[in-house]
Write a protein that holds these residues in place. Structure first.
Motif, PDB file in Angstrom:
ATOM      1  N   VAL A  17       0.833  -1.328  -0.002  1.00 32.27           N
ATOM      2  CA  VAL A  17      -0.031  -0.015   0.013  1.00 32.27           C
ATOM      3  C   VAL A  17       0.797   1.234   0.061  1.00 32.27           C
ATOM      4  O   VAL A  17       1.751   1.502   0.886  1.00 32.27           O
ATOM      5  N   VAL A  18       0.689   2.088  -0.999  1.00 34.77           N
ATOM      6  CA  VAL A  18       1.515   3.277  -1.264  1.00 34.77           C
ATOM      7  C   VAL A  18       0.728   4.523  -1.470  1.00 34.77           C
ATOM      8  O   VAL A  18      -0.077   4.225  -2.340  1.00 34.77           O
ATOM      9  N   PRO A  19       0.734   5.595  -0.889  1.00 34.26           N
ATOM     10  CA  PRO A  19      -0.031   6.631  -1.196  1.00 34.26           C
ATOM     11  C   PRO A  19      -0.073   7.019  -2.670  1.00 34.26           C
ATOM     12  O   PRO A  19       1.255   7.011  -2.969  1.00 34.26           O
ATOM     13  N   LYS A  20      -1.175   7.567  -3.283  1.00 33.43           N
ATOM     14  CA  LYS A  20      -0.991   7.778  -4.522  1.00 33.43           C
ATOM     15  C   LYS A  20      -1.359   9.472  -4.792  1.00 33.43           C
ATOM     16  O   LYS A  20      -1.682   9.767  -5.787  1.00 33.43           O
ATOM     17  N   SER A  21      -1.259   9.996  -3.633  1.00 33.43           N
ATOM     18  CA  SER A  21      -1.404  11.583  -3.726  1.00 33.43           C
ATOM     19  C   SER A  21      -0.144  12.273  -4.330  1.00 33.43           C
ATOM     20  O   SER A  21       0.807  11.966  -4.306  1.00 33.43           O
TER      21      SER A  21
END
Length: 93
Positions: A17-21
């Motif tokens: 899970v890696v932030p996509k922002s």
């Protein structure tokens, strides 16, 4: 099935899970830019020490995130248990 994925080691949120922002991408870009700056300025030994500092800081953050995740997950399970045992949620027969 979630139990099979857990058993088989397929669930590992800190890797999967890696932030996509945009804010996250900007932050990682800034880190890369600053590290490039120091790579050009520092000796190889000093730069290796800086990388070690960054790795240690990341490890510290991951450990903190793990403990907070466990606490939050446990709190959620305890809340569910409390709800299922409350007089507002009568058992079905």
């Amino acid at each position: 099935m979630i139990l099979e994925a857990l058993f088989n080691g397929e669930i590992y949120a800190s890797e999967n899970v890696v932030p996509k922002s945009d804010k996250f991408r900007e932050a990682t870009g800034e880190i890369a830019r600053i590290m490039s700056f120091f790579e050009d300025k520092l000796s190889k030994e000093d730069y290796a020490l800086l990388e070690k500092l960054c790795d240690s800081h990341a490890d510290e953050g991951n450990m903190t995130n793990e403990v907070q995740f466990k606490y939050g997950f446990t709190m959620g399970v305890l809340m569910m248990c409390e709800i299922f045992h409350s007089p507002f949620f009568p058992p079905t027969k």
